[in-house]
Design an enzyme around this catalytic site. Structure first.
Site, PDB file in Angstrom:
ATOM      1  N   ASP A 201     -33.719 -68.697   6.923  1.00  0.00           N
ATOM      2  CA  ASP A 201     -34.105 -67.302   6.672  1.00  0.00           C
ATOM      3  C   ASP A 201     -33.410 -66.778   5.415  1.00  0.00           C
ATOM      4  O   ASP A 201     -33.095 -65.590   5.308  1.00  0.00           O
ATOM      5  CB  ASP A 201     -33.787 -66.408   7.872  1.00  0.00           C
ATOM      6  CG  ASP A 201     -34.559 -65.083   7.840  1.00  0.00           C
ATOM      7  OD1 ASP A 201     -35.694 -65.073   7.323  1.00  0.00           O
ATOM      8  OD2 ASP A 201     -34.026 -64.063   8.314  1.00  0.00           O
ATOM      9  N   ALA A 217     -32.128 -55.889   3.716  1.00  0.00           N
ATOM     10  CA  ALA A 217     -31.681 -56.867   4.713  1.00  0.00           C
ATOM     11  C   ALA A 217     -31.948 -58.270   4.195  1.00  0.00           C
ATOM     12  O   ALA A 217     -33.009 -58.546   3.638  1.00  0.00           O
ATOM     13  CB  ALA A 217     -32.414 -56.650   6.028  1.00  0.00           C
TER      14      ALA A 217
END
Length: 269
Positions: A201, A217
């Site tokens: 990720d 984020a």
């Protein structure tokens, strides 16, 4: 990218940029929306697209066009199950009444379990799981459900966000959790179960967008991800499990050939 033609165009641009002699092959995915049709799914399968990605609308960076109601996607999801196309899930609800740290557990109970009851043979990857709840769910689910785990969720707990001040470069979604959840991630990844595999990720952002009043984020780990995983597996006394977790389990779940190349980590004091 929500349409096959968009994915194929992007794949062509990636392939053109691959250096001569490289064996890199991009695996293309499509963005699942409320309007994805079964026909688009079958076209995707024919074009070699391996998966659709489910982002609940607003759950993470650039997800505003994501799914607002999973029930609207059931015909497309049934087509995916029929065609053998995977569903890759960002598993969090976006209800503002649900605590940020509980959104993954609530998603499993209120969204994912009912979905799998309706489409039980759909192959699902819960991407970047973060909680003991998710690890337990995946471990006990049928063989068509698996999960990826990031290095940060194996190595860091939510204290890393606040030690001696706010730490924006440790902010990601799903957000870091309590220590017991970090321990559960490390245990799942190093368990030897074929249901868990690497998924970084990794999310690069410009420094000024991270170090901001409303920062993005995402943790950028790609350049050092393998070293981070090796560190986590060594801490767990499970370096012998790292190879299966890294190149084998994911390829096997996707039904893809395993990589034939080798990397040898070297520890330096």
């Amino acid at each position: 990218m929500s349409l096959v033609m968009q994915a194929l165009d992007y794949k062509a641009r990636i392939t053109k940029a691959v250096p001569p002699g490289s064996s890199f092959t991009p695996l293309m995915t499509l963005y699942l929306t409320d309007n994805t049709t079964p026909d688009e799914v079958y076209q995707a399968k024919e074009a070699g697209i391996v998966a659709f990605k489910l982002y609940p609308a607003g759950a993470t960076t650039n997800s505003d066009s994501g799914v607002t109601d999973i029930s609207k996607c059931v015909p497309a999801l049934q087509a995916m199950a029929d065609a053998g196309v995977l569903l890759l899930v960002h598993g969090e609800v976006t209800d503002p009444d649900v605590d940020m740290f509980d959104r993954e557990a609530v998603f499993i109970e209120t969204k994912l379990k009912p979905l799998l009851d309706r489409v039980p043979n759909l192959k699902v990857v819960m991407e970047h799981i973060t909680t003991a709840d998710a690890a337990s769910f995946v471990a006990s689910a049928p063989s068509n459900v698996a999960a990826t785990i990031t290095p940060q969720h194996m190595l860091l707990n939510r204290n890393a966000l606040f030690v001696k001040g706010l730490r924006p470069h440790n902010y990601c979604l799903p957000i870091l959790k309590r220590e017991r959840h970090r321990e559960a991630m490390a245990a799942a990844a190093t368990s030897g179960s074929k249901k868990f595999f690497l998924g970084t990720d990794s999310a690069p952002h410009a420094v000024h967008t991270k170090e901001a009043a409303c920062g993005c984020a995402g943790i950028f780990s790609a350049p050092i991800a393998l070293a981070l995983y090796a560190t986590a597996f060594e801490q767990a006394g499970a370096l012998d499990k790292l190879e299966a977790f890294t190149p084998f389990n994911g390829a096997d779940f996707y039904g893809l050939p395993r990589n034939s190349g080798k990397l040898t980590p070297v520890k330096e004091e």
